[in-house]
Every structure is written in structure tokens, then in C-alpha cells.
Write a protein that holds these residues in place. Structure first.
Motif, PDB file in Angstrom:
ATOM      1  N   HIS A   8      40.639 -18.962  25.225  1.00  0.00           N
ATOM      2  CA  HIS A   8      40.681 -18.570  23.816  1.00  0.00           C
ATOM      3  C   HIS A   8      39.434 -19.110  23.123  1.00  0.00           C
ATOM      4  O   HIS A   8      39.076 -20.270  23.331  1.00  0.00           O
ATOM      5  CB  HIS A   8      41.928 -19.131  23.141  1.00  0.00           C
ATOM      6  N   GLY A  10      37.529 -19.933  19.567  1.00  0.00           N
ATOM      7  CA  GLY A  10      37.590 -20.103  18.124  1.00  0.00           C
ATOM      8  C   GLY A  10      36.194 -20.353  17.580  1.00  0.00           C
ATOM      9  O   GLY A  10      35.416 -21.103  18.173  1.00  0.00           O
ATOM     10  N   THR A  67      41.664 -14.396  23.257  1.00  0.00           N
ATOM     11  CA  THR A  67      41.677 -14.452  21.792  1.00  0.00           C
ATOM     12  C   THR A  67      40.261 -14.738  21.311  1.00  0.00           C
ATOM     13  O   THR A  67      39.582 -15.593  21.883  1.00  0.00           O
ATOM     14  CB  THR A  67      42.561 -15.620  21.287  1.00  0.00           C
ATOM     15  N   ALA A  69      38.945 -15.815  17.610  1.00  0.00           N
ATOM     16  CA  ALA A  69      39.435 -16.129  16.263  1.00  0.00           C
ATOM     17  C   ALA A  69      38.307 -16.786  15.479  1.00  0.00           C
ATOM     18  O   ALA A  69      37.647 -17.685  15.979  1.00  0.00           O
ATOM     19  CB  ALA A  69      40.642 -17.060  16.344  1.00  0.00           C
ATOM     20  N   CYS A  71      37.038 -18.495  11.734  1.00  0.00           N
ATOM     21  CA  CYS A  71      37.378 -18.981  10.398  1.00  0.00           C
ATOM     22  C   CYS A  71      36.116 -19.172   9.585  1.00  0.00           C
ATOM     23  O   CYS A  71      35.062 -19.496  10.117  1.00  0.00           O
ATOM     24  CB  CYS A  71      38.216 -20.255  10.460  1.00  0.00           C
ATOM     25  N   HIS A 110      40.458 -12.234  15.072  1.00  0.00           N
ATOM     26  CA  HIS A 110      41.379 -12.664  14.022  1.00  0.00           C
ATOM     27  C   HIS A 110      40.619 -13.534  13.029  1.00  0.00           C
ATOM     28  O   HIS A 110      39.898 -14.446  13.428  1.00  0.00           O
ATOM     29  CB  HIS A 110      42.528 -13.461  14.641  1.00  0.00           C
ATOM     30  N   GLU A 112      40.496 -16.097   9.582  1.00  0.00           N
ATOM     31  CA  GLU A 112      41.296 -17.055   8.828  1.00  0.00           C
ATOM     32  C   GLU A 112      40.373 -17.812   7.882  1.00  0.00           C
ATOM     33  O   GLU A 112      39.189 -18.007   8.192  1.00  0.00           O
ATOM     34  CB  GLU A 112      41.988 -18.035   9.795  1.00  0.00           C
ATOM     35  N   ALA A 277      41.909 -21.816  14.044  1.00  0.00           N
ATOM     36  CA  ALA A 277      41.719 -20.365  14.032  1.00  0.00           C
ATOM     37  C   ALA A 277      42.417 -19.725  15.229  1.00  0.00           C
ATOM     38  O   ALA A 277      43.069 -18.681  15.102  1.00  0.00           O
ATOM     39  CB  ALA A 277      40.224 -20.030  14.041  1.00  0.00           C
ATOM     40  N   VAL A 278      42.297 -20.381  16.391  1.00  0.00           N
ATOM     41  CA  VAL A 278      42.973 -19.862  17.591  1.00  0.00           C
ATOM     42  C   VAL A 278      44.493 -19.931  17.406  1.00  0.00           C
ATOM     43  O   VAL A 278      45.215 -18.976  17.728  1.00  0.00           O
ATOM     44  CB  VAL A 278      42.528 -20.643  18.843  1.00  0.00           C
ATOM     45  N   ALA A 281      45.688 -17.225  15.248  1.00  0.00           N
ATOM     46  CA  ALA A 281      45.662 -15.932  15.933  1.00  0.00           C
ATOM     47  C   ALA A 281      46.810 -15.806  16.930  1.00  0.00           C
ATOM     48  O   ALA A 281      47.382 -14.733  17.114  1.00  0.00           O
ATOM     49  CB  ALA A 281      44.325 -15.758  16.644  1.00  0.00           C
ATOM     50  N   ARG A 282      47.133 -16.901  17.550  1.00  0.00           N
ATOM     51  CA  ARG A 282      48.181 -16.856  18.569  1.00  0.00           C
ATOM     52  C   ARG A 282      49.546 -17.017  17.905  1.00  0.00           C
ATOM     53  O   ARG A 282      50.252 -17.993  18.105  1.00  0.00           O
ATOM     54  CB  ARG A 282      47.951 -17.941  19.614  1.00  0.00           C
ATOM     55  N   ARG A 291      51.232 -14.936  11.039  1.00  0.00           N
ATOM     56  CA  ARG A 291      50.433 -13.801  10.577  1.00  0.00           C
ATOM     57  C   ARG A 291      50.619 -13.631   9.076  1.00  0.00           C
ATOM     58  O   ARG A 291      51.532 -14.189   8.483  1.00  0.00           O
ATOM     59  CB  ARG A 291      50.899 -12.514  11.284  1.00  0.00           C
TER      60      ARG A 291
END
Lengths: 293, 293
Positions: A8, A10, A67, A69, A71, A110, A112, A277-278, A281-282, A291
Motif C-alpha cells: 500500500h 501513502g 492502494t 492514497a 493526503c 484515495h 484525504e 491516508a492508507v 483508503a482501506r 469513507r
């Protein structure tokens, strides 16, 4: 079941530096790539793309990220990927940041808000459970908070929750660039004190007030303090404790609220924003991330 | 499916009056009984018992209440039924209020903090949905808030959320009975202004500050204003709007936050606390109420 092949990524787009971190499924960092942040939505997205590609070469060559993600500062609409009011990054009016990132990355990313992500990263690092609540107060150029309530990020109706730096804390305070007088951010932020350690007392006074605000308003289990102006660590925490003790000494009400016992330093040396952030997303990690509602 | 034989009873134990209301399943009031509030946990419970019995005779003679829900001031632990810090009712140290009520009533009673109950009642009366969020600011003898976030009451880690009246809003303000200086409650509560309508400007100033606090901290969809000092209704709302317009006029940041458009009066002539207490108890009503987390 942990799949060792899953990575993942981030990415924390900060005011000066953009950092991309690869994590395994247990959120242990596998590698990091960083570069100066570029300004403007297109260049920000390109920089994120470069760093994610560099991570792919250095760390995760055989593994495609499950992922990605990101931010960043500003008002982030998590559902649509729109970002606005990230003035320090050259973004004012809303931009379709999610679409730009997807185009550069060839995969959805994703998004954030950075303080919300750091709050969620801190919540995870402090080992808090889904019944717990945390306010994370970020003290950098400005002052803002992120809230994790019952294990979930609370973003607010418009993605604007946590703007505690612009609540006036004294009517006789200095003018704030926002137009008001006596905002916490005008008294104790990096911008207010010129990042001058000699003026830390103002920062501590402002942060003590935000601790009280978070504890009395939301009654969170813990208030974690992070951001550039707190990086000295324990000495900052000690000075903050003295301030809170002063406040409690005049008020049995505050004493019963137990402000001092709720304060923590955000963990140092950990990429809180990228990790958070990860986590955001998860959303399938039970109860920890949320979410957009 | 609505069962016309089902009655829910909500009881609002106020500082001066205790009101018991019988509702049908659509939360339409069927009848009300009230009497002066007695002080001390035992007498409070006895009074609740008398009023619930009176309701049984006057309204619901053939129907046993499916729910008995009680709201009262203080720090209410919803899970255990313990109440503390309800000083105006003669309760200081924690008492097992839930057990006392169950003993008097011969049935379990759900307990809720009165401001949280009024927040949930207001949320329901304003027709807000489970994705919405509301801060309810109660301006009476003191100032306190209740929060409904994503359709659920947010009570905090210790049942103490919403104590916004004891956050200092100006360093040069008057002393507060709590020991601090410049608390919102020391400036604009009923206790502070002696319930004197000539001093309403102080109340409006304090409430405007709490509106800003709720909007910036939690980014709630709406901030509803209620409580004894706002019972004049529209004139209070008009004065508050002038204050908020003044604040927005100096700050583009505040203008973009849209404080004015978020403010509502809590509905008048509706037993908000009693209704909210029933809603809190009926956690099975999808997403509207929440048990202790």
C-alpha cells in the motif's frame, strides 16, 4: 490472512516536501521517496506520480500497489476527489485532484485531508480501538485539528471539520490574516511566532486552549499534539502540562475534566499522514477508517 | 408497521419542572403531565414514577409503555444508568439513577443527558436524515451543546461532550463560577445576565461565538439554538444573524464557512427533551439513536 505480496502506498503532500511511503499490510514502512512539493494541481499530481514510480523501482518492483492514497492540505471532498482552499499549494478554487491523480497514476487514488490523515495515523500508532476517540492538533504554519470519533474520521458536512485555529480565544489578541482578531492561530502558530523558539510560550498557550476546546467540546479520550512546532517533543509536552496545570489549579471543573491526563505527543519518526491516508483508503479495515458518509 | 397500541413515555427532568410525555410510535404527543422537580436522586425518581403513573391514568390507561426514557442534567453514563454532576438537582457524586428509576417504575428506564436528548429531538423535528449533523446549543441558566453526528448522538468518552460554555472566549471577560475567566457561560448565560432581557446583547455575543465554534470545529450541517433565553424566538435569531454578519464581514474565511446559513431556532412548543429521550432509547429506529458505544 496477510498477503506478503501486497503493498500500500501513502503519499503526504506537505507545504514543502512530498513524501511517498510503501507499507506492507501491517502498515510497516517498506521504503520512502521524497522530493520538494511542486505547486499547482497538475504539478502536484505529476510529482506524486514520479514518487510512486520511484517507490515501485526501489521497493516494490514486483508488487503493484493495492492502494494508492494521497493526503494534502485543503478542503478535500473524499467522495468526489475535489480539493479546494489549499492556498499554500497554489490551489484556491476547487480542482478535480482525484481525476488528475488517476490520470497520472493509471489507477484510482484515495484522497484525504492531511490533518485528518495524520489523526488517523496517530490513532493507529497509539493503539486505540474502535470505541476510542482522538483529537489530533497540528501545530505548524497554522493550527488545525483532525478528529477520530469511535474509530472513524469525522470530516464534517463539507469536509471542513477541525478549523479550530480560527476560533477567537481572546478578544484583545493580535489580528489574524483571516480577518478576525485573537484567533488561536494568530497567537500561537508558526506563522504567528515566526517559527521563533523564544516565543514558544505563545504556542504553548494557544495549544493549551485547543486541548481544552477539544476535551470539553468532544470529550475525546486523548488529544495528540503534532506538527512542526512540537517536534522538540518532551520539552513541549512539559511546558504544555504546566499550562494545563495552571488552568486546572483555578477550576475544579477543569480538574474533573482531566485535561492533563488526556494529552499525548503524536509519535515521532513515523509517517503519520501517509499511514493515515492508507488507513482512510482501506475502509475495509474494520472500523478504523471511514469513507465519506 | 405502526402498532397503535404502543405508547412511549419520555420524561424531561428540568431544573424547575419535570414533564412526562406519552408519544405514539410516530412520536406524536398523546398527553403530558408535569410537576415541580424534586431534588435528590430518590425524590427525583419518585416524581418520575408519579408522573408516569398519572400519564397511565390520563392517556394510556390500556397501554403499558413500550419505552420509558428519562433525560436530566449532568454527566449521564447511558450504559450503566449512573448520573453525576447534576448539582442543580442536588446530585453531585455519581448515583445509580437507572436502578432507582427501575425500582420505582417496575421497568427499566433509559437515561440520557437532557441537552443530548434535546439535540436528538431537534434533529428529528428538523427532519434531518442519518447523513446529517447538528449541534444544538442550549442557552439557559448555563450554556451547553449536544451533538448529533451522522444521525447519532455523540456523548464523548465520559459522557461529557458539549461543555462549550466553559471554553474561554475572551481573556478580559468576567469570572465564571467554574473558576476560569471569560467563559462563554460567564458572559452570556442566564446566570451571567440575571435573565435580564436588557442584557441580551451579551447573550447574543456568546451564542454567536458558540455557533462559530460548533461550525468550525465539527462542520455540522446546522446549529440549532434553544433554551430559556432564546424563547423569544425570531427576534433572538435576528439579533444573532446581525452578530454573525458582523463576524463574516471582516473575514472571507468565515464567510466561506457560511455560519449564518447554518443557524436555526429549535422548534418551539415541542417537548424536545422528552421526544429525544424516547428516540435515544429506541436505538432500533434506524440510525437515529445510538446506545453508548
Amino acid at each position: 490472512m496477510i498477503d506478503d505480496d501486497v503493498v500500500h502506498v501513502g503519499v503526504d503532500v506537505g507545504g514543502t516536501t512530498t513524501r511517498a511511503v510503501a507499507f506492507d499490510t501491517a502498515l510497516v514502512p517498506l521504503g520512502i521517496e521524497s522530493a520538494p512539493t511542486l505547486h499547482g494541481a497538475d504539478l502536484i499530481a505529476e510529482r506524486v506520480g514520479e514518487l510512486v514510480a520511484a517507490l515501485g523501482r526501489s521497493v516494490a518492483s514486483s508488487r503493484h500497489p493495492a492502494t494508492i492514497a494521497v493526503c494534502m492540505p485543503g478542503r478535500v471532498d473524499v467522495a468526489t476527489g475535489t480539493v479546494a482552499d489549499a492556498v499554500n499549494l497554489g490551489i484556491d478554487a476547487p480542482v478535480e485532484m482525484g481525476a488528475l491523480l488517476a490520470s497520472v497514476l493509471g489507477a484510482p487514488a484515495h484522497l484525504e485531508n492531511d490533518v485528518n490523515a495524520a489523526a488517523l495515523g496517530t490513532f493507529h500508532e497509539l493503539g486505540l480501538g474502535v470505541r476510542s476517540s482522538l483529537a489530533y492538533v497540528n501545530v505548524g504554519t497554522g493550527i488545525a485539528a483532525g478528529f477520530v470519533l469511535g474509530g472513524r474520521v469525522w470530516r464534517g458536512a463539507t469536509g471542513g471539520a477541525g478549523e479550530i485555529g480560527h476560533i477567537p480565544m481572546r478578544a484583545d489578541g493580535p489580528s489574524c490574516p483571516c480577518g478576525q482578531v485573537g484567533c488561536a492561530e494568530a497567537i500561537g502558530s508558526g506563522r504567528a511566532v515566526g517559527h521563533d523558539p523564544q516565543r514558544r510560550e505563545h504556542v504553548v498557550a494557544a495549544v493549551a486552549w485547543t486541548v481544552q476546546l477539544c476535551a470539553l467540546t468532544l470529550d475525546v479520550d486523548l488529544v495528540a499534539i503534532g506538527g512542526g512546532l512540537t517536534e522538540v517533543g518532551q520539552p513541549f509536552l512539559d511546558a504544555l502540562d504546566v499550562q494545563l496545570a495552571d488552568r486546572e489549579s483555578v477550576s475544579p471543573f477543569l480538574r474533573s475534566a482531566g485535561l492533563r491526563s488526556r494529552v499525548r505527543l503524536a509519535p515521532a519518526g513515523v509517517p503519520l499522514g501517509a499511514a493515515g491516508a492508507v488507513l482512510a483508503a482501506r475502509a475495509d479495515i474494520a472500523g478504523v477508517a471511514q469513507r465519506a458518509r
